[in-house]
Write an enzyme that holds these catalytic residues in place. Structure first.
Site: not given
Ligand code: KDG
Ligand code: MG
Length: 402
Positions: A147, A159, A210, A212, A236, A262, A283, A339, A402
């Site tokens: 990633r 972030y 990602d 986010h 993602e 997630e 995920r 992951e 984020w």
């Molecule tokens: O607690 C939040 C993190 O685990 C997350 O932001 C990490 O986005 C993330 C990822 O894909 O691992």
């Molecule tokens: Mg993520």
């Protein structure tokens, strides 16, 4: 066999972890992860004050009934605190069951569907050049799937980017820090990043990215489309998924595979996404989705729609969850990828484990149960420290994802 004792252990070797230890009258114990990044003490209280008194004396083999008792019996369903607490109990019970039957947990979930699990790691850099260096470093460690995130020109500390050399950890001790975010430069930058990576590293590496949750559906559609020539394994969290139908728009515009989940807690967060085939990878994690009992059902449901798993495996998921995810991924048919953000040596010392990484793949090990332990005296040397994920604001000060 009966559950006779339950303890919630909070430790912070380098970040916070909450672990539930269930002990039985036959001397066998099991571990479950209850860590919820930035809200750790809420889950600890949920377990200590509301769950533990109800499960003492129960038969630890009754994983299904105890799961339903905690889910249905609470009246208040779902949510990350509730589901992390249920997961901790559930995973500890599967660990006990495996140890009692002297077999690894994957054998209780269907047995081996594969020998080892493809994992992806995180490469980051403050700009494209540094991201390329980090991709090369991870490729040299053996990873086949990476990633990649990089800093965005004009934005300080977005972030998902490591602040210095070494492994990236998103949580920060103290109160939440705040950072600026702007979508326009991000959307211009990311296709250039992946163009450089493909030119530099060729076609063999699996590449992931990602978002986010920071884009609107139409912005995500544009990004997915512009990334198509670079053949991503997945894009993602392109947009927040509270409104699942948002993903329909993205799906209609791009063939870049989409991963999400997630932050999901139950099947109801993903039901429309899966049954409409708006996503390719789900995920959800063992710890935030009610444990192995619930995640197995979600995976089986997803399999009907050719959606594969890609379990969250960031550092805020403890080695107990990593072990559980590896047993789960070994057993289910529709495993996609796992992951892997390696924990620090300090965390690994607190949680000795049998799982291993080699040449881009992980293996859960063959120890009975989960094959992960907790060194309680070492854990006690690392008391809880307040920590949060950072917060993002748009350039005008508006709070964003984020
Ligand atoms: O607690 C939040 C993190 O685990 C997350 O932001 C990490 O986005 C993330 C990822 O894909 O691992
Ligand atoms: Mg993520």
């Amino acid at each position: 066999m009966k559950i006779v004792n339950a303890t919630v252990i909070i430790t912070s070797p380098d970040r916070n972890f909450v672990t539930l230890k269930l002990e039985t009258d036959e001397g066998i114990y099991g571990l479950g992860d209850a860590t919820l990044n930035g809200r750790e003490l809420a889950v600890a209280s949920y377990l200590n004050d509301h769950v533990i008194p109800c499960i003492l004396g129960r038969d630890p083999f009754q994983t299904e009934d105890i799961w339903q008792y905690l889910y249905r019996g609470a009246y208040w369903r779902r949510g990350p605190v509730t589901m992390a607490a249920i997961a901790a109990v559930d995973v500890a019970l599967w660990d006990i069951k495996g140890k009692a039957l002297n077999t690894p947990v994957y054998n209780l979930l269907g047995g081996k569907s594969r020998e080892s699990l493809l994992v992806y790691c995180h490469a980051t850099g403050k700009d494209i050049e540094h991201a390329l260096e980090d991709v090369a470093r991870h490729r040299d460690l053996g990873y086949k799937a990476i990633r990649v995130q990089s800093g965005i020109p004009g934005l300080e500390n977005p972030y998902g980017i490591a602040k210095g050399p070494g492994n990236y950890e998103p949580a920060e001790r103290g109160l939440p820090s705040e950072h600026a975010w702007a979508t326009e430069p991000y959307l211009r930058h990311v296709p250039a990043l992946f163009a450089r990576i493909r030119t530099h590293f060729g076609e063999d590496l699996h590449l992931l990215h990602d978002c986010h949750h920071r884009l609107t559906p139409i912005e995500a559609s544009r990004l997915g489309k512009e990334l198509e020539p670079f053949d991503l394994f997945w894009l993602e969290d392109p947009t927040p998924a509270e409104h699942q139908e948002s993903f329909k728009l993205i799906r209609e515009h791009t063939t870049t595979p989409i991963a999400v989940g997630e932050v999901f807690n139950t099947i109801w967060d993903a039901h429309d996404l899966i049954r409409n085939q708006w996503i390719d990878y789900i995920r959800m994690s063992v710890v935030h989705s009610g444990g192995l009992t619930h995640l197995k059902k979600i995976a089986d449901f997803a399999a009907l729609y050719q959606v594969r798993t890609g379990c969250h495996g960031a550092t805020d998921l403890s080695p107990v969850t990593m072990a559980a995810a590896l047993h789960f991924g070994t057993a289910i048919h529709n495993f996609g990828i796992q992951e892997h953000m390696p924990h620090t040596a300090e965390t690994d010392a607190v949680f000795p484990h049998h799982y291993s990484f080699k040449d881009g793949f992980m293996h859960p090990g063959n120890a009975p149960g989960l094959g992960v332990d907790l060194d309680e005296s070492l854990a006690a040397k690392h008391p809880y420290q307040r920590a949060y994920l950072p917060i993002n604001r748009k350039l005008d000060g508006t709070l964003t994802d984020w």
